[in-house]
Scaffold this motif. Structure first.
Motif, PDB file in Angstrom:
ATOM      1  N   LYS A  17       0.824  -1.215   0.000  1.00 44.94           N
ATOM      2  CA  LYS A  17       0.000   0.000   0.000  1.00 44.94           C
ATOM      3  C   LYS A  17       0.860   1.267   0.000  1.00 44.94           C
ATOM      4  CE  LYS A  17      -4.124   0.337   1.779  1.00 44.94           C
ATOM      5  NZ  LYS A  17      -5.231   0.370   2.744  1.00 44.94           N
ATOM      6  N   LEU A  18       1.980   1.214   0.734  1.00 43.55           N
ATOM      7  CA  LEU A  18       2.878   2.380   0.747  1.00 43.55           C
ATOM      8  C   LEU A  18       3.492   2.584  -0.636  1.00 43.55           C
ATOM      9  CD1 LEU A  18       4.664   1.894   4.206  1.00 43.55           C
ATOM     10  CD2 LEU A  18       2.974   3.646   3.643  1.00 43.55           C
ATOM     11  N   GLU A  30       2.188   1.856  -3.473  1.00 47.49           N
ATOM     12  CA  GLU A  30       1.184   2.461  -4.351  1.00 47.49           C
ATOM     13  C   GLU A  30       1.250   3.991  -4.270  1.00 47.49           C
ATOM     14  OE1 GLU A  30      -2.621   0.761  -3.217  1.00 47.49           O
ATOM     15  OE2 GLU A  30      -1.893  -1.261  -3.715  1.00 47.49           O
ATOM     16  N   SER A  31       1.731   4.502  -3.153  1.00 49.51           N
ATOM     17  CA  SER A  31       1.892   5.959  -3.002  1.00 49.51           C
ATOM     18  C   SER A  31       3.353   6.375  -3.148  1.00 49.51           C
ATOM     19  CB  SER A  31       1.378   6.405  -1.640  1.00 49.51           C
ATOM     20  OG  SER A  31       0.101   5.940  -1.438  1.00 49.51           O
ATOM     21  N   ASN A  32       4.125   5.504  -3.835  1.00 49.32           N
ATOM     22  CA  ASN A  32       5.544   5.782  -4.119  1.00 49.32           C
ATOM     23  C   ASN A  32       6.427   5.890  -2.882  1.00 49.32           C
ATOM     24  OD1 ASN A  32       5.258   5.749  -6.938  1.00 49.32           O
ATOM     25  ND2 ASN A  32       4.388   7.822  -6.837  1.00 49.32           N
ATOM     26  N   ILE A  33       6.015   5.246  -1.798  1.00 52.89           N
ATOM     27  CA  ILE A  33       6.882   5.184  -0.621  1.00 52.89           C
ATOM     28  C   ILE A  33       7.499   3.796  -0.617  1.00 52.89           C
ATOM     29  CG2 ILE A  33       6.949   5.223   1.911  1.00 52.89           C
ATOM     30  CD1 ILE A  33       4.487   7.181   1.629  1.00 52.89           C
ATOM     31  N   GLN A  66       0.838   9.749  10.251  1.00 55.60           N
ATOM     32  CA  GLN A  66       0.734  10.050   8.824  1.00 55.60           C
ATOM     33  C   GLN A  66       0.352   8.843   7.978  1.00 55.60           C
ATOM     34  OE1 GLN A  66       1.512  12.711   6.715  1.00 55.60           O
ATOM     35  NE2 GLN A  66       1.504  14.123   8.441  1.00 55.60           N
ATOM     36  N   TYR A  67       0.828   7.650   8.385  1.00 63.83           N
ATOM     37  CA  TYR A  67       0.703   6.510   7.480  1.00 63.83           C
ATOM     38  C   TYR A  67       0.033   5.275   8.058  1.00 63.83           C
ATOM     39  CZ  TYR A  67       4.250   9.200   5.010  1.00 63.83           C
ATOM     40  OH  TYR A  67       4.930  10.206   4.379  1.00 63.83           O
ATOM     41  N   LYS A  81      -5.456   6.066   7.322  1.00 66.06           N
ATOM     42  CA  LYS A  81      -4.277   6.532   6.582  1.00 66.06           C
ATOM     43  C   LYS A  81      -3.878   5.495   5.527  1.00 66.06           C
ATOM     44  CE  LYS A  81      -4.139  10.340   8.681  1.00 66.06           C
ATOM     45  NZ  LYS A  81      -4.171  11.655   8.101  1.00 66.06           N
ATOM     46  N   LEU A  82      -3.042   5.934   4.554  1.00 70.64           N
ATOM     47  CA  LEU A  82      -2.837   5.088   3.381  1.00 70.64           C
ATOM     48  C   LEU A  82      -2.110   3.770   3.642  1.00 70.64           C
ATOM     49  CD1 LEU A  82       0.339   5.675   2.210  1.00 70.64           C
ATOM     50  CD2 LEU A  82      -0.756   7.884   1.767  1.00 70.64           C
TER      51      LEU A  82
END
Ligand code: AMP
Ligand code: ZN
Ligand code: FE
Ligand code: FE
Length: 288
Positions: free
Chosen positions: A109-110, A112-115, A155-156, A161-162
């Motif tokens: 999932k992280l 997917e948000s470029n983390i 934040q995460y 949260k994402l």
């Protein structure tokens, strides 16, 4: 004065100190007894007991189960458990697997948000212990993606949260049965930090032996309230630092929240009662 800290984490879950380091600190701080209570894991106990023998610290085998209750996560502590119990270990294996797959899902999932963090990094951070969100949070801090573990959670990693992914958790009554089945004493952890303060009283109607009255996150008023509740319900009282190995002025908080010998003796008496029925239960299983 005799001091027992009944709530400490190690690298077997999300603590920063190895089990033997926890016991070394307990010895240095002249703590008489320490309970090893890792999240959904007993894998640190043998090493701690061994260190305890060497250093003259009484190590109580324990566990802290994460449980689901309505819309909250509730923690249930177990003390004087037979940490080799087959039934307990079978369930812990299942929970470890679900923690691993949730860890992988969080990483996806992280991503997917470029983390970008890798499972290898998380595994290395967990040092062979059960994988938890704090390990992922620490990687996010190390990589400069978050400024602190708290900020990484905020934040995460919290609901909404994402990077939040739910995982399989047992119920409070399942946790109580598993602990009692392993001859242990069941204690509700840190009731003061439960968001809905109606829940602790509801939960205490389950098969629970005691309340963690003194805890590093309880203020004086909370401690007083739960002390009164434990007395009125005739339940045991416990205390714990919930130390995760963070250093304050160069020392961990092990032993800074503690109970005395008479309260430990009450737990031992409850343990003896449960051990007897757990043994009888195992015998009847074997003989049937
Ligand atoms: P997990 O069992 O993997 O879901 O992770 C939960 C653990 O993370 C808790 O037992 C705490 O030790 C820690 N934790 C939970 N929320 C926070 C937070 N907001 N900030 C820092 N640590 C947290
Ligand atoms: Zn923890
Ligand atoms: Fe907890
Ligand atoms: Fe804890």
């Amino acid at each position: 004065m005799y001091r027992a800290d009944l709530h400490v984490h190690t690298t077997a879950s999300d603590g920063l100190l190895a089990p033997s380091e926890v016991v070394e600190w307990a010895a240095k701080k002249e703590v008489d007894a320490v309970a090893i209570t890792d999240h959904d894991s007993v894998s640190g106990i043998d090493e701690a007991i061994e260190a305890g023998r060497r250093l003259g610290v009484c190590v109580i085998p324990g566990i802290e189960f994460s449980c689901t209750y309505r819309d909250e996560e509730i923690h249930i502590l177990g003390y004087f458990i037979d940490h080799k119990s087959r039934c307990l270990n079978d369930k812990l294996k299942e929970l470890a697997k679900s923690r691993e797959s949730r860890g992988l899902r969080i990483i996806e999932k992280l991503l997917e948000s470029n983390i970008e963090i890798s499972y290898e990094e998380v595994k290395a951070e967990s040092k062979g212990g059960s994988v938890g969100r704090p390990h992922i949070a620490r990687i996010l801090v190390k990589k400069g993606i978050a400024s602190s573990v708290e900020e990484a959670f905020r934040q995460y990693l919290v609901k909404g949260k994402l990077g939040y992914v739910d995982r399989e958790k047992i119920t409070v009554s399942e946790a109580a049965d598993l602990i009692h089945g392993a001859g242990g004493v069941v204690v509700m952890a840190h009731p003061g930090i439960v968001k809905n303060q109606n829940y602790p009283k509801e939960i205490l109607r389950y098969d629970i032996d005691g309340i963690e009255v003194i805890h590093s996150a309880h203020d004086e008023d909370t401690t007083c309230r739960y002390e009164k509740l434990a007395s009125s319900l005739g339940m045991a009282k416990t205390a714990g630092s919930d130390c995760h190995g963070n250093m304050i002025e160069g020392k961990p908080i092990i032993g800074d929240f503690s109970i005395g010998k008479s309260d430990v003796e009450i737990l031992v008496a409850i343990h003896k009662k449960h051990k007897k029925s757990a043994d009888e239960c195992t015998e009847s299983e074997v003989n049937s």
